[in-house]
Design an enzyme around this catalytic site. Structure first.
Site, PDB file in Angstrom:
ATOM      1  N   LYS A   1       0.859  -1.180   0.000  1.00  0.00           N
ATOM      2  CA  LYS A   1       0.000   0.000   0.000  1.00  0.00           C
ATOM      3  C   LYS A   1       0.900   1.236   0.000  1.00  0.00           C
ATOM      4  CE  LYS A   1      -3.582  -2.705   0.711  1.00  0.00           C
ATOM      5  NZ  LYS A   1      -2.943  -3.920   0.222  1.00  0.00           N
ATOM      6  N   ASP A   2       0.507   2.235  -0.750  1.00  0.00           N
ATOM      7  CA  ASP A   2       1.366   3.396  -0.921  1.00  0.00           C
ATOM      8  C   ASP A   2       1.245   4.390   0.223  1.00  0.00           C
ATOM      9  OD1 ASP A   2       2.580   2.476  -3.165  1.00  0.00           O
ATOM     10  OD2 ASP A   2       1.191   3.433  -4.544  1.00  0.00           O
ATOM     11  N   LYS A   3       1.976   5.486   0.079  1.00  0.00           N
ATOM     12  CA  LYS A   3       2.221   6.359   1.218  1.00  0.00           C
ATOM     13  C   LYS A   3       1.080   7.312   1.539  1.00  0.00           C
ATOM     14  CE  LYS A   3       5.410   9.856   3.005  1.00  0.00           C
ATOM     15  NZ  LYS A   3       6.650  10.593   2.795  1.00  0.00           N
TER      16      LYS A   3
END
Length: 651
Positions: free
Chosen positions: A283-285
């Site tokens: 999952k990205d930031k």
């Protein structure tokens, strides 16, 4: 690999989201005063996000002191003048540069602010059993084998520092002596447990010295034994109950941190290697994300203790199981997205959301797949496939216009001037980035062995380049397919029967819809459509000096087998509502953590100054949420285009 497409917490001097928002509001007003422009269709999209890095660099293990220094350098260089950033992003990519050119819906687009706050974008992982991951329980499974809570507090900070240095062979000491101030058997037992559980690889014994009791911590064996007990394949064998599952599964709630960075932080605090963690997807930031993680032979009690010392992370829903998690095992992700300050009429919004629910969106690979600077990742991937290693080296290291950290600019300038890897490396304090890894490889193997030098870069990063090229081809071909044949299945299209792709025959065409049609990513183990688009694949690869019938590379890692990907994705569980608000800093929904902490629902005015579209939907793995949002707004999601179209660039 599963991707949640949105831009990617320092534990030191954290700023609250409101602090960031207040500073950002001042910056926003300055920019909006200077850029009051629109476009021909009257649409615009404002995206408030952080200046992205050249590419997402996978962190690799390095010396502890170097990591800390690099983290500080990265943090200190993160804030830049948004006006200069916007100016630099004029050199970036637009959607049309990577083949993203078509829409499937007929409604008129409208503007909105995407991710004004990272809390406007929430991702919940959907497991292989269809269950949506939620953080809703902080309790720890009761286990008689667990050490007492005192285990985590009995050692002083000084003791912990000395024990860590002993554990990691950072000094010449062969043991550490801890005085037992309150000498009881119970106290000594707690100290023994604390050392063994918090510092794997150390053993303890009790000694009398000058009439006082000391717990002596020491290595049971040498460095090789320590390394052995701290790996995922051969963990510390003793002190783990046979009746307990070897893996502790938990739900990780994180804010503004990507999955790999989060695991690096957890492993650092637990003093273990990152490879003992497993997960189903990254999952990205720049979001709030909730996902399941598994870790090998770390107790739930020890993990729960991290909730007291980590910011922007919460761990809960603990359980013990006998298996790790595997990449790709998930069913997808459920998104809750707020688009603020929307301009669309109620009718426009209804049309857009009905179209998203009933028809869906083109399953393009999003802009994140291709990098953010003037050198797209697909160009490097193409050079790898062409076996043009000088070009690979040049594309990674040469100066480039666009948004980059200052030290990278200096490193590139030095490389262009001297072609000396040692000199360029000296300009680069952060050596974990791809550029630093390649330069170290060139130092080690020499300029005549670029293949081996490039091999120092972690495998996932190297493969990212060729996957980017596959994605570039796929996007272009899908746009051609929709332009040529529209939103219907036609003879010669491909559909999947099980895992096997077959062509649609003339007599069967009425049995399929556009939602059944797949297109291949180029490779040696796929077939191509039997119509004009099949020829278009060949023509595109010929133009790139590649042979579509020979996608095997002399280096096995870079041989492309190919894959199939659906053209149109129809999101599931689509819902939406328009809400009014006055204060852009007020959250418009409650998160899992808000609910656990008992925070009330936000009170919103019925006739606020602004309107926001709150939308929820579920997507399968490897699909990009920004491409769904693009279909709703009918707007180019590229950084370059947003910058030119009245875009505000903030942290």
């Amino acid at each position: 690999m599963e991707t949640v497409e949105m831009n990617s917490v320092s534990l030191k001097h954290p700023r609250s989201e409101d602090d960031v928002a207040n500073a950002d509001e001042i910056k926003r007003q300055k920019i909006l005063e200077k850029s009051k422009t629109g476009n021909d269709s009257g649409q615009s999209i404002e995206t408030v996000t952080e200046p992205p890095e050249d590419m997402k660099n996978e962190m690799i293990p390095n010396e502890e002191s170097e990591e800390q220094e690099e983290e500080e350098l990265e943090d200190s260089d993160e804030d830049g003048d948004p006006e200069s950033f916007a100016d630099m992003m004029k050199h970036g990519l637009t959607e049309s540069d990577v083949g993203i050119t078509k829409f499937v819906s007929s409604h008129k687009g409208f503007s909105g602010i995407l991710k004004e706050r990272y809390s406007d974008f929430v991702v919940h992982e959907i497991g292989k059993d269809g269950r949506v991951s939620h953080l809703d329980d902080f309790s720890v499974p009761v286990d008689d084998e667990d050490p007492s809570e005192e285990t985590f507090t009995v050692l002083s900070d000084e003791d912990k520092q000395r024990l860590e240095e002993l554990q990691l062979f950072k000094n010449k000491e062969t043991s550490v002596a801890i005085e037992v101030v309150e000498d009881t058997k119970e106290k000594r037992t707690v100290i023994h447990q604390a050392v063994k559980s918090l510092f794997p690889g150390l053993e303890t014994k009790t000694e009398d010295r000058d009439g006082k009791k000391y717990i002596i911590a020491y290595h049971a064996a040498g460095k090789k034994a320590l390394a052995k007990v701290r790996t995922a394949t051969d963990p510390r064998k003793h002190s783990w109950p046979k009746s307990r599952g070897s893996y502790c599964h938990f739900v990780l709630y994180k804010e503004n941190k990507d999955t790999m960075d989060a695991i690096n932080v957890l492993s650092k605090f637990l003093r273990v290697k990152p490879n003992i963690f497993s997960y189903m997807g990254t999952k990205d930031k720049r979001a709030i994300t909730v996902q399941e993680i598994a870790v090998l032979r770390i107790t739930a009690q020890r993990l729960a203790h991290l909730n007291k010392c980590l910011m922007n992370f919460k761990l809960g829903n603990f359980s013990y199981k006998n298996h790790p998690l595997k990449l790709g095992e998930l069913q997808g992700n459920h998104f809750t997205v707020v688009l603020r300050n929307i301009t669309g009429t109620d009718d426009q919004i209804e049309q857009a959301m009905h179209s998203l629910r009933e028809i869906g969106f083109i399953n393009y690979y999003g802009m994140q797949r291709f990098g953010t600077t003037a050198v797209p990742t697909y160009q490097i991937g193409r050079a790898i496939l062409q076996n043009n290693w000088n070009e690979v080296m040049d594309l990674i290291l040469k100066p480039r216009p666009g948004a980059e950290k200052g030290y990278l600019v200096k490193c590139r300038e030095e490389w262009a001037k001297t072609k000396d890897p040692a000199a360029a490396l000296k300009k680069l304090p952060v050596k974990r980035c791809v550029e630093g890894q390649l330069l170290r490889g060139l130092l080690k193997y020499g300029m005549k062995n670029i293949i081996s030098a490039f091999g120092i870069i972690p495998r996932n990063n190297r493969l990212m380049y060729i996957h980017s090229y596959q994605s570039y081809v796929w996007n272009n071909m899908v746009s051609k397919r929709i332009e040529e044949y529209g939103l219907r299945a036609v003879p010669g299209d491909l559909i999947l029967k099980g895992a096997t792709a077959v062509h649609i025959e003339e007599g069967d065409v009425d049995n399929y819809t556009i939602h059944d049609v797949v297109m291949p990513l180029p490779g040696f183990d796929v077939i191509y459509p039997k119509h004009k688009i099949g020829e278009a694949y060949k023509e595109m690869l010929v133009a790139d000096n590649l042979d579509i019938n020979n996608m095997r590379h002399k280096i096995r890692d870079y041989s492309l087998s190919g894959a199939y990907r659906k053209i149109i994705i129809r999101p599931q569980n689509v819902s939406w509502e328009v809400v009014a608000y006055d204060d852009p800093k007020i959250p418009l929904f409650t998160t899992d953590l808000d609910k656990l902490e008992g925070k009330p629902l936000p009170v919103l005015p019925t006739d606020g100054k602004f309107r926001a579209l709150k939308m929820e939907f579920s997507l399968p793995p490897s699909t990009y949420a920004t491409m769904a949002i693009r279909e709703v707004l009918k707007m180019d999601t590229s950084i370059k285009n947003q910058t030119q179209l009245n875009t505000t660039w903030l942290r």
